[in-house]
Design a protein around this motif. Structure first.
Motif, PDB file in Angstrom:
ATOM      1  N   PRO A 127      12.276   3.562 -12.757  1.00  0.00           N
ATOM      2  CA  PRO A 127      13.059   2.367 -12.421  1.00  0.00           C
ATOM      3  C   PRO A 127      12.987   1.276 -13.484  1.00  0.00           C
ATOM      4  CG  PRO A 127      11.878   3.143 -10.493  1.00  0.00           C
ATOM      5  CD  PRO A 127      11.385   3.952 -11.643  1.00  0.00           C
ATOM      6  N   PHE A 128      11.796   1.076 -14.075  1.00  0.00           N
ATOM      7  CA  PHE A 128      11.686  -0.008 -15.053  1.00  0.00           C
ATOM      8  C   PHE A 128      12.505   0.281 -16.304  1.00  0.00           C
ATOM      9  CE2 PHE A 128       8.465   2.608 -17.086  1.00  0.00           C
ATOM     10  CZ  PHE A 128       8.565   2.274 -18.430  1.00  0.00           C
ATOM     11  N   PHE A 129      12.628   1.571 -16.705  1.00  0.00           N
ATOM     12  CA  PHE A 129      13.443   1.902 -17.869  1.00  0.00           C
ATOM     13  C   PHE A 129      14.921   1.700 -17.562  1.00  0.00           C
ATOM     14  CE2 PHE A 129      15.914   5.020 -20.315  1.00  0.00           C
ATOM     15  CZ  PHE A 129      15.592   4.618 -21.606  1.00  0.00           C
ATOM     16  N   LEU A 130      15.368   2.186 -16.390  1.00  0.00           N
ATOM     17  CA  LEU A 130      16.763   2.009 -16.015  1.00  0.00           C
ATOM     18  C   LEU A 130      17.110   0.532 -15.878  1.00  0.00           C
ATOM     19  CD1 LEU A 130      17.121   4.838 -13.333  1.00  0.00           C
ATOM     20  CD2 LEU A 130      17.932   4.864 -15.701  1.00  0.00           C
ATOM     21  N   PHE A 131      16.224  -0.227 -15.226  1.00  0.00           N
ATOM     22  CA  PHE A 131      16.471  -1.649 -15.018  1.00  0.00           C
ATOM     23  C   PHE A 131      16.540  -2.391 -16.348  1.00  0.00           C
ATOM     24  CE2 PHE A 131      14.967  -5.988 -14.339  1.00  0.00           C
ATOM     25  CZ  PHE A 131      15.826  -6.419 -13.344  1.00  0.00           C
ATOM     26  N   SER A 132      15.576  -2.132 -17.229  1.00  0.00           N
ATOM     27  CA  SER A 132      15.534  -2.842 -18.508  1.00  0.00           C
ATOM     28  C   SER A 132      16.693  -2.439 -19.416  1.00  0.00           C
ATOM     29  CB  SER A 132      14.202  -2.569 -19.220  1.00  0.00           C
ATOM     30  OG  SER A 132      13.109  -3.008 -18.442  1.00  0.00           O
ATOM     31  N   SER A 133      17.116  -1.174 -19.328  1.00  0.00           N
ATOM     32  CA  SER A 133      18.207  -0.698 -20.178  1.00  0.00           C
ATOM     33  C   SER A 133      19.547  -1.281 -19.769  1.00  0.00           C
ATOM     34  CB  SER A 133      18.288   0.830 -20.120  1.00  0.00           C
ATOM     35  OG  SER A 133      17.078   1.419 -20.514  1.00  0.00           O
ATOM     36  N   LEU A 134      19.685  -1.634 -18.503  1.00  0.00           N
ATOM     37  CA  LEU A 134      20.971  -2.099 -17.985  1.00  0.00           C
ATOM     38  C   LEU A 134      20.982  -3.592 -17.696  1.00  0.00           C
ATOM     39  CD1 LEU A 134      21.490   0.880 -15.538  1.00  0.00           C
ATOM     40  CD2 LEU A 134      22.778   0.475 -17.641  1.00  0.00           C
ATOM     41  N   THR A 135      19.827  -4.243 -17.810  1.00  0.00           N
ATOM     42  CA  THR A 135      19.728  -5.672 -17.526  1.00  0.00           C
ATOM     43  C   THR A 135      19.168  -6.364 -18.750  1.00  0.00           C
ATOM     44  OG1 THR A 135      19.286  -5.154 -15.214  1.00  0.00           O
ATOM     45  CG2 THR A 135      18.815  -7.392 -15.940  1.00  0.00           C
ATOM     46  N   GLY A 136      19.980  -7.124 -19.428  1.00  0.00           N
ATOM     47  CA  GLY A 136      19.541  -7.772 -20.655  1.00  0.00           C
ATOM     48  C   GLY A 136      18.534  -8.868 -20.395  1.00  0.00           C
ATOM     49  N   ASP A 137      17.282  -8.641 -20.774  1.00  0.00           N
ATOM     50  CA  ASP A 137      16.289  -9.700 -20.705  1.00  0.00           C
ATOM     51  C   ASP A 137      15.179  -9.392 -21.699  1.00  0.00           C
ATOM     52  OD1 ASP A 137      14.850  -7.698 -19.518  1.00  0.00           O
ATOM     53  OD2 ASP A 137      14.137  -8.912 -17.834  1.00  0.00           O
ATOM     54  N   ASP A 138      14.126 -10.196 -21.659  1.00  0.00           N
ATOM     55  CA  ASP A 138      13.046 -10.052 -22.631  1.00  0.00           C
ATOM     56  C   ASP A 138      12.285  -8.737 -22.462  1.00  0.00           C
ATOM     57  OD1 ASP A 138      13.507 -12.591 -23.757  1.00  0.00           O
ATOM     58  OD2 ASP A 138      12.398 -13.551 -22.136  1.00  0.00           O
ATOM     59  N   GLY A 139      12.329  -8.146 -21.259  1.00  0.00           N
ATOM     60  CA  GLY A 139      11.511  -6.968 -20.987  1.00  0.00           C
ATOM     61  C   GLY A 139      11.796  -5.800 -21.898  1.00  0.00           C
ATOM     62  N   SER A 282       1.523 -10.138 -13.764  1.00  0.00           N
ATOM     63  CA  SER A 282       2.824  -9.465 -13.797  1.00  0.00           C
ATOM     64  C   SER A 282       3.222  -9.034 -15.194  1.00  0.00           C
ATOM     65  CB  SER A 282       3.893 -10.399 -13.226  1.00  0.00           C
ATOM     66  OG  SER A 282       3.925 -11.624 -13.948  1.00  0.00           O
ATOM     67  N   GLN A 283       2.582  -9.598 -16.233  1.00  0.00           N
ATOM     68  CA  GLN A 283       2.958  -9.252 -17.602  1.00  0.00           C
ATOM     69  C   GLN A 283       2.577  -7.822 -17.973  1.00  0.00           C
ATOM     70  OE1 GLN A 283       1.629 -12.068 -20.499  1.00  0.00           O
ATOM     71  NE2 GLN A 283       2.562 -13.827 -19.498  1.00  0.00           N
ATOM     72  N   LEU A 284       1.680  -7.206 -17.214  1.00  0.00           N
ATOM     73  CA  LEU A 284       1.215  -5.863 -17.552  1.00  0.00           C
ATOM     74  C   LEU A 284       1.873  -4.771 -16.716  1.00  0.00           C
ATOM     75  CD1 LEU A 284      -2.618  -6.507 -18.008  1.00  0.00           C
ATOM     76  CD2 LEU A 284      -0.841  -6.414 -19.762  1.00  0.00           C
ATOM     77  N   ILE A 285       2.848  -5.123 -15.887  1.00  0.00           N
ATOM     78  CA  ILE A 285       3.464  -4.142 -15.003  1.00  0.00           C
ATOM     79  C   ILE A 285       4.138  -3.015 -15.793  1.00  0.00           C
ATOM     80  CG2 ILE A 285       5.276  -3.783 -13.290  1.00  0.00           C
ATOM     81  CD1 ILE A 285       2.773  -5.066 -12.212  1.00  0.00           C
ATOM     82  N   VAL A 286       4.827  -3.362 -16.888  1.00  0.00           N
ATOM     83  CA  VAL A 286       5.517  -2.342 -17.677  1.00  0.00           C
ATOM     84  C   VAL A 286       4.517  -1.335 -18.229  1.00  0.00           C
ATOM     85  CG1 VAL A 286       6.862  -1.937 -19.752  1.00  0.00           C
ATOM     86  CG2 VAL A 286       7.468  -3.807 -18.244  1.00  0.00           C
ATOM     87  N   TYR A 287       3.368  -1.814 -18.731  1.00  0.00           N
ATOM     88  CA  TYR A 287       2.361  -0.905 -19.284  1.00  0.00           C
ATOM     89  C   TYR A 287       1.715  -0.073 -18.181  1.00  0.00           C
ATOM     90  CZ  TYR A 287       2.995  -4.651 -22.647  1.00  0.00           C
ATOM     91  OH  TYR A 287       3.545  -5.587 -23.468  1.00  0.00           O
ATOM     92  N   PHE A 288       1.586  -0.647 -17.009  1.00  0.00           N
ATOM     93  CA  PHE A 288       1.104   0.076 -15.845  1.00  0.00           C
ATOM     94  C   PHE A 288       2.003   1.277 -15.576  1.00  0.00           C
ATOM     95  CE2 PHE A 288       1.668   0.422 -11.156  1.00  0.00           C
ATOM     96  CZ  PHE A 288       0.409   0.930 -10.827  1.00  0.00           C
TER      97      PHE A 288
END
Length: 464
Positions: A127-139, A282-288
């Motif tokens: 989900p985080f890859f799909l969300f980040s790929s389709l939602t332009g933000d800093d993530g 929350s800053q480490l969620i992606v690495y999690f």
């Protein structure tokens, strides 16, 4: 991994992303999802009109802030492609770069071709890859920077080492927790691969020196370096939250940690500590999520290689696990495609810009603030960037619940609020449990407020 398979994966990813974009366009309309892309677009437009420097937050009477790295990237790209197109293409391009770096990292970690394939499927379906790929933000920009750091630091060349330091410095601008993670990663790599040399010490001194000398120069404020807020439990759900993981990956990752512990205990301990740390910032969620994907891929590879009395049972087990992961990703993608803003909301925001002056200040739900400032180009009293313990948040709660017309008019006059924007979700637990409560009762029953727009559950009221 064979060359044709390497080419096939990015083609499938591009097809998946374009398919979700097409689904979004056909079902809802506006291509951008969530308020982050609209906020970045608004900042980029502000930079084009006013030049580089601090930008307004869109909140009335608030202090200007430094633009983020993604804001600057969008600003530069918009000169050639325009802001709307850049806001769609940049995340997709960064996602493909991240995918390539992730594949390179798997090779550096010694993953077999089969384990790499499992990891790539899990990564692309997360989900985080799909969300980040389709939602332009800093993530998505941060993910590309950090994956580049992970790849460069393993390399033994001086050029890669300098590049790794630069990546750590860039990551620090997103929050100090990212630098702390880089330090832990550097310790693990040096312990496993570089025992006896001074690579970590040189990296530590070089990074701290560059960070200490450049951040004040670029004007980064102390609050941009904070650890970050504590995430809620929605990071783990049946289908995965935007920056979280699905239950399938959590279970597979847990068993994968046991496999990793038998092979490399020091690295397994670091992964466990990372997963525990993600529960506090929350800053480490992606690495999690990435760490769990690594471990889940190891476990799937372990299942494939072990001796099964019935080989067909192994194939069925892996097929069921992969189908469960794909199902969760498809479910998340459909949910993403139907997220806000929709056509009705955009129509209401266009009406708000029509029925209000450019200097108007709008009072609304916290979740609608960024949409109002970016799409309707109107100042708001608050949005979700305002901390929960801020005076505005407490005062807004008092206004939502108030039946006292004198109190409401006094606060509105003091803060310069001229319009009220009410969205359907505000009646669904976001603010009130039902219509006719607190401020919603006042605006509907008092002549002080004029209803200038009413359609599809959206209401706009102007102070007479």
């Amino acid at each position: 991994m064979q060359r044709d398979k390497k080419i096939l994966i990015p083609i499938l990813v591009i097809g998946l992303l374009l398919g979700l974009v097409a689904l979004r366009y056909l079902s809802v309309g506006p291509l951008l999802v969530g308020d982050e892309p609209y906020r970045h677009a608004w900042v980029a437009q502000y930079l084009r009109e006013s030049g580089l420097g601090k930008v307004s937050t869109g909140v009335a009477n608030d202090s200007p802030e430094m633009p983020s790295a993604y804001d600057l990237l969008l600003f530069v790209s918009s000169a050639a492609l325009g802001i709307p197109l850049s806001n769609i293409l940049i995340p997709m391009l960064l996602s493909l770069i991240s995918l390539y770096l992730f594949w390179r990292l798997l090779g550096r970690f010694g993953f077999s071709d089969r384990a790499s394939l499992f990891a790539m499927v899990l990564f692309c379906a997360s989900p985080f890859f799909l969300f980040s790929s389709l939602t332009g933000d800093d993530g998505i920009l941060l993910m590309a920077i950090q994956l580049l750091f992970f790849v460069l630091f393993i390399d033994h060349s001086a050029f890669s080492f300098i590049g790794a330091i630069c990546c750590s410095v860039l990551a620090t601008t997103f929050g100090i927790a990212h630098l702390l993670l880089d330090l832990v990663y550097a310790i693990v790599v040096c312990q496993v691969q570089c025992k006896g040399d001074h690579k970590f010490l040189i990296y530590l001194l070089g990074t701290l020196l560059v960070v200490g000398s450049t951040l004040p120069f670029f004007g980064f404020e102390p609050k941009s370096l904070l650890i970050g807020s504590r995430p809620d439990l929605s990071i783990v759900s049946d289908f995965g939250s935007p920056l979280g993981v699905s239950v399938f990956v959590v279970l597979l990752g847990f068993f994968g940690m046991m496999v990793l512990f038998n092979r490399e205990r020091f690295a397994a301990t670091a992964v466990v500590l990372l997963c525990l740390s993600a529960l506090f910032t929350s800053q480490l969620i992606v690495y999690f999520s990435i760490a769990l994907i690594f471990c889940a891929a190891l476990f799937l590879d372990y299942l494939w290689k072990r001796d099964w009395a019935i080989p067909q049972l192994r194939n069925i087990t892996l097929l069921l696990l992969v189908c469960g992961l794909i199902f969760s990703s498809v479910s998340f993608g459909v949910r993403w495609a139907n997220s806000a803003p929709d056509k009705d909301m955009v129509a209401a925001l266009v009406a708000l810009s029509t029925y209000s002056d450019k200097d108007s200040v709008v009072f609304s739900g916290v979740g609608d603030g960024i949409y109002i400032s970016s799409i309707a180009s109107r100042k708001v009293y608050l949005d979700r960037t305002i901390p929960k313990d801020d005076l505005r948040q407490r005062q807004a709660r008092a206004l939502y619940d108030s039946y006292d017309l004198g109190y409401v008019k006094g606060v509105f006059a003091k803060e310069g609020i001229t319009h009220i924007f009410i969205a359907p979700q505000m009646y669904q637990g976001e603010v009130w449990s039902r219509p006719g409560v607190g401020l919603s009762y006042l605006v509907q029953s008092n002549e002080t407020f004029k209803n200038v727009y009413q359609a599809n559950g959206y209401s706009i009221y102007a102070l007479r």
